[in-house]
Every structure is written in C-alpha cells, then in structure tokens.
Design an enzyme around this catalytic site. Structure first.
Site, PDB file in Angstrom:
ATOM      1  N   GLU A  35      81.679 -44.821  94.968  1.00  0.00           N
ATOM      2  CA  GLU A  35      80.452 -44.424  94.265  1.00  0.00           C
ATOM      3  C   GLU A  35      79.496 -45.612  94.210  1.00  0.00           C
ATOM      4  OE1 GLU A  35      77.384 -43.046  92.711  1.00  0.00           O
ATOM      5  OE2 GLU A  35      79.004 -41.588  93.042  1.00  0.00           O
ATOM      6  N   ARG A  36      78.254 -45.389  94.632  1.00  0.00           N
ATOM      7  CA  ARG A  36      77.273 -46.484  94.680  1.00  0.00           C
ATOM      8  C   ARG A  36      76.511 -46.677  93.383  1.00  0.00           C
ATOM      9  NH1 ARG A  36      72.498 -44.073  98.636  1.00  0.00           N
ATOM     10  NH2 ARG A  36      71.806 -42.394  97.239  1.00  0.00           N
ATOM     11  N   GLY A  41      77.525 -38.517  89.280  1.00  0.00           N
ATOM     12  CA  GLY A  41      76.464 -38.185  90.212  1.00  0.00           C
ATOM     13  C   GLY A  41      75.160 -37.800  89.539  1.00  0.00           C
ATOM     14  N   SER A 182      58.385 -23.661  91.959  1.00  0.00           N
ATOM     15  CA  SER A 182      58.829 -22.878  90.798  1.00  0.00           C
ATOM     16  C   SER A 182      60.266 -22.410  90.927  1.00  0.00           C
ATOM     17  CB  SER A 182      57.912 -21.662  90.606  1.00  0.00           C
ATOM     18  OG  SER A 182      58.136 -20.696  91.619  1.00  0.00           O
ATOM     19  N   ILE A 187      60.722 -24.876  87.165  1.00  0.00           N
ATOM     20  CA  ILE A 187      60.496 -24.018  86.000  1.00  0.00           C
ATOM     21  C   ILE A 187      61.131 -24.603  84.743  1.00  0.00           C
ATOM     22  CG2 ILE A 187      61.230 -21.817  84.997  1.00  0.00           C
ATOM     23  CD1 ILE A 187      58.654 -21.635  86.608  1.00  0.00           C
ATOM     24  N   GLU A 204      53.011 -22.464  93.201  1.00  0.00           N
ATOM     25  CA  GLU A 204      54.112 -21.948  94.027  1.00  0.00           C
ATOM     26  C   GLU A 204      53.555 -21.361  95.330  1.00  0.00           C
ATOM     27  OE1 GLU A 204      57.107 -20.856  95.969  1.00  0.00           O
ATOM     28  OE2 GLU A 204      57.590 -21.766  94.023  1.00  0.00           O
ATOM     29  N   GLY A 272      62.101 -28.745  96.300  1.00  0.00           N
ATOM     30  CA  GLY A 272      63.391 -28.652  96.972  1.00  0.00           C
ATOM     31  C   GLY A 272      64.083 -29.990  97.095  1.00  0.00           C
ATOM     32  N   HIS A 445      81.039  -5.674  69.370  1.00  0.00           N
ATOM     33  CA  HIS A 445      79.771  -5.410  68.679  1.00  0.00           C
ATOM     34  C   HIS A 445      79.731  -6.203  67.377  1.00  0.00           C
ATOM     35  CE1 HIS A 445      76.350  -3.146  67.096  1.00  0.00           C
ATOM     36  NE2 HIS A 445      77.017  -3.047  65.956  1.00  0.00           N
TER      37      HIS A 445
END
Length: 466
Positions: A35-36, A41, A182, A187, A204, A272, A445
């Site tokens: 792991e750098r 992560g 979006s 969002i 968008e 993205g 319920h």
C-alpha cells in the site's frame, strides 16, 4: 520460504485488496499487501465513509431546520465547517486504523510503498523501492481516480476546481457550487452543499440526472432536487472554464444549443473515474487493458499467468462492495474452491443524497431491451405509516418482474433509508426468488420495508394499501 517470498501478494489496500488478503490468509496462504498511502484505500479515506459522515451532518442540519415539524424548537441553528470536516476525517481515520488491526490479526505483512511489476517466474515479480518480492499469485487492486479532461479545461487546481478530495475538506462553506456530472459522486456532493446552504447547479451531459438509474426513479429524484432549490441542467455540456478571476466562470452549452455563463465560487468535477493502471509495468508484461481498465475473466485472472485484477481497476461497477466480493471470488478460485465466476447483476447500487436512491438488477427499460415481457409494481412512501411518522413520506419503491416466470428482474427505490432496504431485494435476486415467495413473506409493521411487499403485490394487481 524466504522472507520476501509469499503465496499471494496484493497490490493495493482498499476494500478489494485488504479483503482479498484476509480471505487468502484464512485459506492458509502466506500473504502480503503493498500500500502506497493509507490502508482502506479511497473508500475508507477519501470516498464512501467520509462522504457519508458529511452527508449525515447535512441530514441532521436539515432536521434541525425543520424542528417545528416534530413539535420541537431550535434557535440560532448554525455550523462550524472545521468541526464538520474534522468529524469526517476522524471517522475515516478510525476505520483505516481498524484495517491495520485486521492485517495484524490475520498475520498479513503490510509493505509500505509504491509497487511495480517485473517479469518473474510463475508470476510477475513485485518491486517496492529497492526490495523485490515474489509470489505464485499477484493480485492487482490499485483502484481508480477521478477522471479529468485537461483539453477542455476540466482539470482540478485545488482552488476553484475541485475533485472529491478537495470537496470533502472545504476550509469554508462556498456560497455557490457547480457540479459537473450527476452520477452518485456528483449528486451526493450536490446534495451536501445544497443542504448546507450553497447555491448549487448540476450540469449533466445526458438527458436526465442519475442516468444509470431507472427513468422513473431519476425523474422523481430530479423533482425533489429542484424543490430543494438545486438547478439541474441536463443535456448540457461545459465548453470552457475560466478561473483567472476571483470566481470560476463556466460556459455551458444548454440542451437548446445556447451558451450560458455561470459564475460560481467552486466547481466540482464528477465526470467519472479511470483505473490506476499507469507506472505498474503492465505494458512491459503485455497485460490486456481496455478503456483504462485491466481485463479479467470473472475469476480475476488476467491474460498474464499468475496476475489477477479486482475492484475498480478491473472496471465497473465502481463500488467498494463489488471490489470486496470480487476479491473473495478471486482468492477462492486460486485456492481451488468450487466458486462461480463473478457477475455484476446482483450488485446493489446506493446513492446517499436526499432523498436516498438504491437499486439492484435491471431497470424497466433494460429488462424490455433484453426481451422480457414485464410486470411492474410501484408503491409510494405516502402510503406507508412509518414514512409518515418519520416525517419523510416522499419516495417510491418500484419492482420489475418477468411476466412469464415471475423472476424478480430489478428493484429501484428513492426515499428515506432505501440504501438499507435494497439488500432485501438483493438477497431475493441471489436466491432466485419469484413473486410467489415475496408475496408470502411476512414483513414487520410498522416499517418502511412493508413498501417492498406492497410493490410486489402491486405488480400483480394485489396491492393492499393503495
């Protein structure tokens, strides 16, 4: 076995990498993780977890502003940006430390540094700094990063143009924000900043926000966002960004072909992500890469013997839980266990904006495109007692069934706590449940989950409370 020789080496300590390492250790493999930066992560440190901490703050702030709706009084409501950010970072730090404890528990060696692959024996050799390590199996779990488009000026500068990293640690609350994209990331930040009082605009390219979601859910969410004060520009594209002044001037080509200039304090890029495939030595090894992601076969195996790829670096959906499960499948296949190839059809997706959005399986449109004759059920939150009691009665549950077999093809939700509810439908799809089993399942319920039952009943003309 030498101290630098392992059965499995995992490159990347995110949700895919550290889970794969734990499963490998459980199966008796001598395992290491390279792991750098920070264990956990992006998800634990700069993604899933700290953003949810921010969104929880905005949720509480929203409730405080509506105290009177619950018969309460709250005066001089305000917030401390530094305290908000500190809480978010503390949450992330706590969980990242927890991953370190898990590595120790499972006797997994953590190697700090940046890894590069070189040709070896049965599998590529892993080089970290001046040290070399060998393993029969090397698993790439290097994740992904925010996509930028420098040629269009869509490149973060850490000041006026932010990625998710800067958006998570604001020094002060901006008065105006423009979010480009979006999807879930865009969002969620739009929702956070809007709730905290910023003037938010979302741009968008597609014809609707949340374009991967079912069209009805997307439309419902968009109506809610606009009611909250957001400006949504769909079918629009950013043509130019000018950051030479005190603010960012954004030239946007609208869906009608006109160009508008919008002036804001901050711009958040959410267009993205791309896989972290660079500087790993993949080209030299001849690893097959398509559209910025490493190609695998459903068991994590790449075209290079002994080399595997999981998680974001292996392509969509870019979700932490996808990475974790993909890592488990990969390791269990390595161990020779009877395991099915990894598939993405039963992976739920969640967006933690207000209102929340969650889905699993096919949208109605995708089901029809796949040739299914469908039965569709819907149930509104306004017909549910628990939702009304919560003071959060705006939402929708939608289910899509194959009309001939009763197979649950997909489920889609928008509203309070749907990110928790969706797992019920995910289990149903994993068990290949039909409408018959769901109809005869007893839901408690009063709960929000009753709407899941009612939506199933509605698909077959049997809804009881609408």
């Amino acid at each position: 076995m030498s101290s630098n020789a392992f059965d499995v080496i995992v490159i990347g300590g995110g949700p895919g990498g550290y889970v794969a390492a734990i499963r490998a250790s459980q199966l008796g493999f001598r395992t290491a993780v390279v792991e750098r930066a920070h264990l956990g992560g992006i998800c634990l440190n700069w993604g899933c977890i700290p953003t949810k901490a921010l969104l929880r703050t905005s949720e509480v702030y929203h409730l405080m502003q509506h105290a009177r709706d619950f018969g309460l009084s709250a005066e001089k409501i305000g917030y401390d940006v530094k305290a908000i950010v500190k809480r978010s970072r503390d949450v992330a730090g706590r969980l990242s430390g927890g991953v370190g404890m898990l590595m120790k528990k499972h006797k997994i060696q953590v190697i700090e540094g940046e890894a590069k692959l070189a040709k070896g024996g049965e599998a590529p050799k892993v080089v970290v700094g001046k040290d070399s390590y060998t393993a029969k199996h090397v698993i790439l779990a290097t994740g992904a990063r925010a996509r930028t488009v420098p040629q269009a000026g869509l490149e973060p500068d850490g000041d006026k143009i932010w990625t998710y990293r800067e958006a998570m640690v604001p020094e002060s609350m901006p008065k105006s924000v423009l979010v480009i994209g979006s999807g879930a990331i865009g969002i969620e930040f739009a929702s956070f900043y809007n709730t905290m009082g910023a003037d938010v605009t979302v741009v968008e390219m597609m014809d609707r926000v949340l374009p991967v979601e079912d069209e009805e859910i997307s439309a419902f969410a968009a109506k809610s966002f606009r009611k909250q004060g957001m400006t949504l520009m769909t079918g629009a594209q950013v043509e130019k960004l000018d950051t030479s002044g005190k603010t960012a001037k954004v030239s946007v080509k609208t869906s009608k072909g006109k160009t508008e200039t919008i002036e804001v304090e901050k711009v958040i890029l959410a267009i993205g992500i791309v896989g972290n495939v660079e500087n790993l030595g993949l080209e030299e090894l001849g690893v097959k890469i398509e559209k910025g992601h490493v190609v695998n076969d459903g068991f994590g195996r790449t075209n290079v013997k002994g080399l595997y790829a999981i998680g974001d670096v292996a392509g969509p959906p870019w979700l932490a839980h996808k990475a974790s499960h993909e890592g488990v499948v990969c390791v269990e296949k390595i161990a020779g266990l009877d395991v099915h190839a990894f598939e993405t059809g039963n992976i739920p997706g969640c967006t933690y904006c207000h209102p929340q959005i969650a889905s699993v399986g096919l949208t109605e449109a995708k089901a029809k495109e796949a040739g299914h004759e469908v039965k569709v059920g819907r149930f509104p939150f306004v017909g549910n007692g628990k939702a009304i009691a919560l003071g959060d009665d705006q939402g929708l549950v939608k289910t899509v069934f194959d009309a001939k077999t009763g197979e649950l093809l997909g489920a889609h939700m928008v509203g309070a706590e749907v990110t928790e509810l969706i797992q019920g439908y995910a289990v149903a799809r994993q068990l290949e449940t039909t409408e018959a089993e769901l109809m005869h399942t007893v839901f408690p319920h009063p709960t929000l989950s009753e709407m899941m039952h009612e939506s199933v009943l509605d698909a077959y003309g049997r809804a009881l409370h609408i």
